[in-house]
Structure formats: structure tokens, C-alpha cells
Design a protein around this motif. Structure first.
Motif, PDB file in Angstrom:
ATOM      1  N   UNK A 147     -21.771   6.310 -12.485  1.00  0.00           N
ATOM      2  CA  UNK A 147     -20.841   6.650 -11.409  1.00  0.00           C
ATOM      3  C   UNK A 147     -19.427   6.565 -11.984  1.00  0.00           C
ATOM      4  N   UNK A 148     -18.639   7.618 -11.785  1.00  0.00           N
ATOM      5  CA  UNK A 148     -17.299   7.619 -12.353  1.00  0.00           C
ATOM      6  C   UNK A 148     -16.373   8.469 -11.496  1.00  0.00           C
ATOM      7  N   UNK A 149     -15.076   8.187 -11.624  1.00  0.00           N
ATOM      8  CA  UNK A 149     -14.058   8.970 -10.926  1.00  0.00           C
ATOM      9  C   UNK A 149     -12.704   8.660 -11.542  1.00  0.00           C
ATOM     10  N   UNK A 150     -11.772   9.592 -11.394  1.00  0.00           N
ATOM     11  CA  UNK A 150     -10.404   9.379 -11.828  1.00  0.00           C
ATOM     12  C   UNK A 150      -9.497  10.195 -10.933  1.00  0.00           C
ATOM     13  N   UNK A 151      -8.208   9.894 -10.988  1.00  0.00           N
ATOM     14  CA  UNK A 151      -7.290  10.650 -10.151  1.00  0.00           C
ATOM     15  C   UNK A 151      -5.903  10.044 -10.145  1.00  0.00           C
ATOM     16  N   UNK A 152      -5.165  10.316  -9.067  1.00  0.00           N
ATOM     17  CA  UNK A 152      -3.805   9.812  -8.941  1.00  0.00           C
ATOM     18  C   UNK A 152      -3.626   9.092  -7.618  1.00  0.00           C
ATOM     19  N   UNK A 153      -2.501   8.404  -7.498  1.00  0.00           N
ATOM     20  CA  UNK A 153      -2.118   7.712  -6.265  1.00  0.00           C
ATOM     21  C   UNK A 153      -0.690   8.116  -5.950  1.00  0.00           C
ATOM     22  N   UNK A 154      -0.463   8.571  -4.729  1.00  0.00           N
ATOM     23  CA  UNK A 154       0.876   8.959  -4.296  1.00  0.00           C
ATOM     24  C   UNK A 154       1.162   8.320  -2.941  1.00  0.00           C
ATOM     25  N   UNK A 155       2.130   7.411  -2.914  1.00  0.00           N
ATOM     26  CA  UNK A 155       2.546   6.742  -1.670  1.00  0.00           C
ATOM     27  C   UNK A 155       1.355   6.157  -0.918  1.00  0.00           C
ATOM     28  N   UNK A 156       0.468   5.505  -1.643  1.00  0.00           N
ATOM     29  CA  UNK A 156      -0.664   4.825  -1.033  1.00  0.00           C
ATOM     30  C   UNK A 156      -1.854   5.692  -0.715  1.00  0.00           C
ATOM     31  N   UNK A 158       0.817  -1.213   0.000  1.00  0.00           N
ATOM     32  CA  UNK A 158       0.000   0.000   0.000  1.00  0.00           C
ATOM     33  C   UNK A 158       0.850   1.262   0.000  1.00  0.00           C
ATOM     34  N   UNK A 159       1.854   1.331   0.870  1.00  0.00           N
ATOM     35  CA  UNK A 159       2.641   2.555   1.019  1.00  0.00           C
ATOM     36  C   UNK A 159       3.488   2.860  -0.209  1.00  0.00           C
ATOM     37  N   UNK A 160       3.788   1.857  -1.027  1.00  0.00           N
ATOM     38  CA  UNK A 160       4.634   2.061  -2.204  1.00  0.00           C
ATOM     39  C   UNK A 160       3.828   2.324  -3.479  1.00  0.00           C
ATOM     40  N   UNK A 161       2.516   2.338  -3.374  1.00  0.00           N
ATOM     41  CA  UNK A 161       1.665   2.412  -4.567  1.00  0.00           C
ATOM     42  C   UNK A 161       1.569   3.842  -5.096  1.00  0.00           C
ATOM     43  N   UNK A 162       1.875   4.005  -6.385  1.00  0.00           N
ATOM     44  CA  UNK A 162       1.756   5.282  -7.089  1.00  0.00           C
ATOM     45  C   UNK A 162       1.115   5.034  -8.446  1.00  0.00           C
ATOM     46  N   UNK A 163       0.572   6.096  -9.044  1.00  0.00           N
ATOM     47  CA  UNK A 163       0.061   5.937 -10.396  1.00  0.00           C
ATOM     48  C   UNK A 163      -1.151   6.786 -10.694  1.00  0.00           C
ATOM     49  N   UNK A 164      -1.854   6.395 -11.770  1.00  0.00           N
ATOM     50  CA  UNK A 164      -3.065   7.051 -12.236  1.00  0.00           C
ATOM     51  C   UNK A 164      -4.170   6.015 -12.355  1.00  0.00           C
ATOM     52  N   UNK A 186      -6.724   6.944   2.212  1.00  0.00           N
ATOM     53  CA  UNK A 186      -5.376   6.562   2.648  1.00  0.00           C
ATOM     54  C   UNK A 186      -5.366   5.054   2.873  1.00  0.00           C
ATOM     55  N   UNK A 187      -4.667   4.321   1.992  1.00  0.00           N
ATOM     56  CA  UNK A 187      -4.692   2.864   2.056  1.00  0.00           C
ATOM     57  C   UNK A 187      -3.970   2.320   3.288  1.00  0.00           C
ATOM     58  N   UNK A 188      -2.936   2.992   3.748  1.00  0.00           N
ATOM     59  CA  UNK A 188      -2.181   2.508   4.903  1.00  0.00           C
ATOM     60  C   UNK A 188      -2.953   2.767   6.192  1.00  0.00           C
TER      61      UNK A 188
END
Length: 296
Positions: free
Chosen positions: A237-246, A202-208, A269-271
Motif C-alpha cells: 500500500x503506497x501513496x504520495x502527494x502534496x498538502x496545501x493549507x491543510x 491544520x490550516x497552516x500545513x503545507x508540503x510534500x 481536509x484536515x480542518x
């Protein structure tokens, strides 16, 4: 190579049968059947060790690979949880040889979801694994994916996944949970990670990311797993975004039902397993009003 890597437990002991043939510096097996504690494989393979690096070639089929069970057995110190701290990974074995071939998996189970007819052409060279044209059936939708993994100071992973027109009801039935969902869905993921031990997923996850659901519903489930009560229609129902450090973020969440419309954004916050979302909600003829959803 002079190295003695400590392989994960499910990969340490194999039973292999087939038609073996070989000569100096090479070994081939056809009609192979290979089994480990969490993996069963069939097909053909060959190994050459004439050059500086051993080279493996293969065309293999697995009837079912349960990634959930494999990860729990491979990293028991995490208790099967993504957020539990684990021992450092020893992945030197992935840099000790090269490999090229195609792996076919008739059914893949991951996070309780199931993919069918998975085809993974892969190439491992000097510690870099590339899978450029992964194909699968994702609940009736064609799934396309690519994987780029580097085994240098842990695992550096790039994963891109796209699938449109997913049968969400079938996926929800496999996943289970207190809520049931239906409709047609799509996913578009570009994920990047660098992990050196268990517990860093979880803490290492990044992306779009981008997801959508149309012509759907949400409904309660009873303890027996069956749907109960009246379903809530979901037009879109829709959504988009980014992921930074989980931390998953979005600013364009949109929901449209029969008499309810909501839009806004927030973070998950996944962590810490916390969320905070601010929405503008409109119900029938009532003017829009703000709603905040937050907590563990």
C-alpha cells in the motif's frame, strides 16, 4: 532587551540543582538536574551575557519528553485539540538570546507515537532555530530529520523527516485505535507551516509527503485493545502527494491484497475532517469498477 515575554505555562517555573561556578558576565553549571512541570533535564550548561546578546551553551539529556502533554499544558485554551482557536503566541523570548548545544531525549512521545534515542544538535541565533542533523530510532528504523524555525511574527517552521523499514505493528500498538496494522513502513515528509496562535496547526500545513507499507495486515481491535477476528493481508500500500493549507491530496494511491487491488486518488481536509476519494477496484476475476469514498 527590555521585553517581558509571556512563556508557556510549563516553562515558567523550574527547579535547578548542580555545581555552579561563575564570574563577571558568565555562569556555568555541571551535573545539573532541572525540572519543570512537563520537562526533566540533566547535564551541563553555561550562560554568558558579556556581549550584546546572552548566549547559552549546553549538553543535556531528558529521559522522556511527552510532547502531547506539553502542548496541552502550554496552550490550555485549545483543550489539547489542534483545530481549536487559541490566543496569539508571544514568542519574543526566542529572539532575546542565542543558544547552541545538543539535546538527547531517551524517549519522545508525540501523537501517541514514541521515538527513542533522539539526538538534536541545535543552534538558535537571532530568532532562528536550526537543527540540521536530527537522529532517532523510529520503531527499529533509523530516522533522519532537519528543522528550521523562525520566531518572527509567530512561528515559521520547516520540517523534513525520513524513515525506512519501520515496524508498523509496534507503532500501531502505541497509537491504539479501532484498527491494528502491521508490516514494514516508510515515511518521507517535507512540511512547511506559519502559525501565530493555537488552533492553526491544520490550516497552516503545507508540503510534500510519501508513505508506503509492505508485507502488512489490517485487523480489528476490541475494547480491551487486543486484536480480534481475521487479519486482512496487505501485500503493498503506497501513496504520495502534496498538502496545501491543510488539504492533503494524492493521485497515486495504490493497494494490493490477496484478492483485491485498488488505485486512484482524492483529498483529505484536515480542518473540516472530510475526505473524497475516487478509486478503481479489482476483485478476483471481476472487471475493475469505480468506488467513491467520501464524507466526514
Amino acid at each position: 532587551t527590555g521585553q517581558s515575554p509571556d512563556l508557556p505555562a510549563p516553562l515558567r517555573r523550574w527547579q535547578v540543582s548542580g555545581n555552579f561556578s561563575g564570574q563577571a558576565g558568565s555562569l556555568a553549571v555541571t551535573g545539573m538536574q532541572a525540572r519543570a512541570s512537563q520537562i526533566a533535564l540533566e547535564g551541563d550548561a553555561s550562560l554568558q551575557w558579556k556581549g550584546a546578546r546572552p548566549a547559552l551553551r549546553f549538553d543535556l539529556v531528558s529521559p522522556h519528553f511527552d510532547l502531547d502533554a506539553f502542548m496541552a499544558a502550554a496552550f490550555p485554551d485549545t483543550g489539547g485539540r489542534n483545530d481549536a482557536p487559541g490566543q496569539p503566541w508571544d514568542l519574543r523570548a526566542m529572539k532575546a538570546f542565542d543558544a547552541e548545544g545538543v539535546l538527547h531525549v531517551q524517549r519522545l512521545t508525540a501523537w501517541k507515537f514514541n521515538l527513542s534515542s533522539l539526538s538534536v544538535p541545535l543552534k538558535l541565533q537571532e530568532g532562528r532555530l536550526r537543527c540540521d542533523a536530527v537522529r532517532a530510532n523510529c520503531y527499529g528504523a533509523p530516522l533522519r530529520a532537519s528543522v528550521d524555525a523562525r520566531f518572527d511574527r509567530g512561528l515559521e517552521l520547516a520540517l523534513d523527516v525520513r524513515a525506512n523499514d519501520i515496524d508498523v505493528e509496534r507503532a500501531s500498538n502505541d497509537r491504539g485505535g479501532e484498527k491494528a496494522f502491521g508490516g514494514r513502513g516508510s515515511i518521507d515528509l517535507e512540511l512547511r507551516q506559519h502559525m501565530t496562535a493555537g488552533g492553526q496547526w491544520a490550516s497552516s500545513l503545507n508540503g510534500l509527503w510519501k508513505i508506503s507499507l509492505i508485507k502488512g495486515y489490517m485487523q480489528d481491535r476490541g475494547r480491551d485493545g487486543r486484536r480480534k477476528g481475521t487479519p486482512t493481508p496487505i501485500t503493498r500500500c503506497s501513496a504520495s502527494g502534496n498538502i496545501r493549507s491543510g488539504v492533503i491530496r494524492s493521485s497515486d494511491f495504490f493497494y494490493l491484497g490477496d484478492d483485491l487491488q485498488a488505485q486512484g486518488g482524492g483529498w483529505l481536509h484536515l480542518v473540516r475532517k472530510q475526505l473524497d476519494c475516487n478509486l478503481s477496484v479489482k476483485m478476483g476475476r471481476i472487471p475493475p469498477f469505480p468506488v467513491r469514498v467520501y464524507g466526514p
